[in-house]
Design an enzyme around this catalytic site. Sequence first.
Site, short mmCIF file in Angstrom:
data_model
loop_
_atom_site.label_atom_id
_atom_site.label_comp_id
_atom_site.label_asym_id
_atom_site.label_seq_id
_atom_site.Cartn_x
_atom_site.Cartn_y
_atom_site.Cartn_z
N GLY A 103 -27.99 32.09 -23.96
CA GLY A 103 -27.36 30.93 -24.60
C GLY A 103 -27.15 29.74 -23.68
N HIS A 163 -37.98 29.60 -41.28
CA HIS A 163 -38.72 29.01 -40.17
C HIS A 163 -39.91 28.21 -40.70
CE1 HIS A 163 -36.25 31.26 -37.44
NE2 HIS A 163 -36.77 32.44 -37.74
S1 PPS Z 1 -33.88 33.91 -34.41
O1 PPS Z 1 -34.40 35.24 -33.93
O2 PPS Z 1 -34.97 32.97 -34.66
O3 PPS Z 1 -32.98 34.05 -35.55
O4 PPS Z 1 -33.04 33.39 -33.16
P1 PPS Z 1 -32.04 32.16 -33.15
O5 PPS Z 1 -30.73 32.57 -33.67
O6 PPS Z 1 -32.70 30.95 -33.73
O7 PPS Z 1 -31.91 31.87 -31.59
C1 PPS Z 1 -31.42 32.81 -30.68
C2 PPS Z 1 -31.02 32.04 -29.43
O8 PPS Z 1 -29.79 31.33 -29.70
C3 PPS Z 1 -28.81 31.74 -28.75
N1 PPS Z 1 -27.46 31.71 -29.35
C4 PPS Z 1 -26.48 30.91 -28.91
N2 PPS Z 1 -26.44 30.01 -27.92
C5 PPS Z 1 -25.26 29.38 -27.71
N3 PPS Z 1 -24.14 29.60 -28.42
C6 PPS Z 1 -24.14 30.50 -29.43
N4 PPS Z 1 -23.03 30.70 -30.14
C7 PPS Z 1 -25.36 31.21 -29.71
N5 PPS Z 1 -25.70 32.15 -30.62
C8 PPS Z 1 -26.99 32.45 -30.38
C9 PPS Z 1 -29.24 33.15 -28.39
O9 PPS Z 1 -28.61 33.60 -27.22
C10 PPS Z 1 -30.75 32.94 -28.25
O10 PPS Z 1 -31.10 32.19 -27.09
P2 PPS Z 1 -31.42 32.86 -25.66
O11 PPS Z 1 -31.95 31.74 -24.82
O12 PPS Z 1 -32.42 33.94 -25.87
O13 PPS Z 1 -30.11 33.36 -25.14
#
Ligand code: PPS
Length: 290
Positions: free
Chosen positions: A254, A103
């Site tokens: 997501g 990050h």
């Molecule tokens: S972290 O903790 O910084 O590693 O989190 P990070 O992986 O960057 O972000 C987590 C958010 O990404 C969403 N997510 C996804 N969205 C769509 N498709 C897929 N495959 C996917 N995988 C992870 C996850 O749900 C988190 O977002 P939110 O809005 O909380 O759902």
Amino acid sequence: MLDRPQMITVSGMPLPEPFAANWENVQRFQARDDDVLIITFPRSGTTWMSEVVDLIFHEGDTEKAHQRPIYERVPFLEWAGPDMPTGTEILDNIKGRRIMKSHCPADLLPQSFSEKNCKVIYVARNPKDVMVSFYHFHRMHPISSTPGTLQEFMMGFIEGTITFGSWSRNVKGWWKNRHQKNVLFLFYEDLLEDTKPEIKKVMTFLEKDLPDDVLEKIHQHTTFRAMKENKMTNYTDLPLDVMDHTISPFIRKGICGDWKNHLTVAQNEIFDEFLQRELSDTDLTFRYQD
Ligand code: PPS
């Protein structure tokens, strides 16, 4: 339940105390020519992109991906916690190609990555959804600082006093570098809307020419539903005192636009004023709804 760590500011960026104590090791980290970095402000699609990149390098071998959790296949460069190896120690011991998540704002990236010209995939996400997602992450992750109320957390996000500090420093710094040959800058919302072409961009950037059936396999394995149910990507193998998915799941909704379910009209106005101030000197724009 573990005590929530104190936050220590390092180079203008608040970090949990163990991360701050390890920061010099991060800065001295020795990159290798073929390292690939997935960089984001937290909650912008790091895990999603990590799974995609790991599968690309393993030609879509989903069985191999199922053998180890994502945080082992794609270690977190800045990671540090009590009585466990740090991200830099884990990475130093990897023999083959290393894919890692970070990050780091561009101005704090360890120097050796620039010297080696390592490939960087940066994923940006609209900050309203980032803030809401990060808030829920703080609630379920006791190793993060105390989230307080959503209003308090939002003000911390705006003031850059939450973990990893200023969102705009992070995103704008990498946006400035987006034309460098070793940088691929992507948006979470584009990945959501048109996933396969975005995965294809990543393949091209990584110089991996894979057939369409492999692209399709990677796509199917990395949908929101698939990753939410997959123990190797959803972090449910960690103990409850590290991540409590009953409070909020790591892979939560997501979607684009969840902020509308959380921010009041007044909070949204405060956030818009913040964005007006922070983004007026850049052509960087975001999509806030589908
Ligand atoms: S972290 O903790 O910084 O590693 O989190 P990070 O992986 O960057 O972000 C987590 C958010 O990404 C969403 N997510 C996804 N969205 C769509 N498709 C897929 N495959 C996917 N995988 C992870 C996850 O749900 C988190 O977002 P939110 O809005 O909380 O759902």
